[in-house]
Design a protein around this motif. Structure first.
Motif: not given
Ligand code: PLP
Length: 232
Positions: A33-36, A226-227, A229-232
């Motif tokens: 799952v490559s979203k963001t 990876g995380d 949380s700060a990407r979108r």
């Protein structure tokens, strides 16, 4: 690939869970799952042999697919996020699978809009296994009727069911909703005479429980990329 590469680690988790379940590891597809994450990250995983990628946001995905098609024409793209009716045309044109069918109107639009030169769109029905009003997915008691209607659409091929349970701690608690989805899949297949070969269930935190309950496709994001949380 280094032994501690996330892709190696996730493959190992899948293999161990399959063994514990008495199943062949190859019976579980890994959807990355490559979203963001950018196209360059997808290309790095493709170079390591990963072929199936999952995306949630239509415009982001369409841009990524266009960027990657020339170098990686054989990648398989799965739409797994909530889908609005006004975005179905792009999904029908660019994706191989859609996991998040939760109403007939969506399926009808995807079937109508699937380009003639492409094969049928592979789809799963998303079921709300926890029964909370806030979550997407069809209620379990409505899933059989929806499956029968979706299976009759000419440009779709219904493959099975998908769920996103509420996060739970511990394998035993995690297994319960996955077991319910498997039982529902078996019942819908029998009631409607459908061959449903796919249970799309299991994410980074609960893939072992899902595989123990018969998952054929795990959707793994953060454990690979990876995380977020700060990407979108
Ligand atoms: C983001 C997402 C995943 C991946 O979740 P992780 O916990 O990062 O593995 C899987 N399925 C769906 C539908 C998602 O939206």
């Amino acid at each position: 690939m280094p032994l501690n590469h996330p892709l190696a680690t996730v493959r190992q988790r899948i293999e161990q869970a399959a063994k514990a379940a008495g199943r062949e590891p190859q019976s579980v597809t890994l959807l990355a799952v490559s979203k963001t994450f950018p196209a360059a990250d997808v290309a790095r995983f493709a170079a390591l042999g990963q072929t199936a990628f999952g995306e949630n946001y239509v415009q982001e995905a369409v841009d990524k697919i266009a960027a990657l098609r020339p170098a990686w024409p054989a990648l398989q793209w799965h739409f797994i996020g909530p889908l609005q009716s006004n975005k179905t045309r792009d999904v029908a044109a660019h994706f191989d699978w859609v996991h998040s069918i939760d109403r007939l109107k969506l399926a009808q639009r995807l079937s109508d809009q699937r380009p003639a030169e492409l094969g049928p769109l592979q789809v799963c029905i998303q079921v709300n296994v926890d029964g909370e009003a806030s979550k997407s997915g069809v209620p379990p008691e409505e899933a059989s009727a929806l499956a029968a209607a979706v299976a009759a659409l000419p440009r779709l091929r219904l493959r099975g069911l998908m769920c996103i349970p509420e996060p739970r701690a511990g394998t035993a608690a995690q297994r319960a909703p996955f077991a319910r989805l498997r039982t529902l899949r078996d019942a819908i297949a029998a009631e409607n005479g459908l061959a449903l070969d796919t249970l799309s269930m299991g994410m980074s935190a609960d893939l072992e429980a899902a595989i123990l309950e018969g998952s054929t496709l795990v959707r793994i994001g953060s454990a690979l990329f990876g995380d977020r949380s700060a990407r979108r």
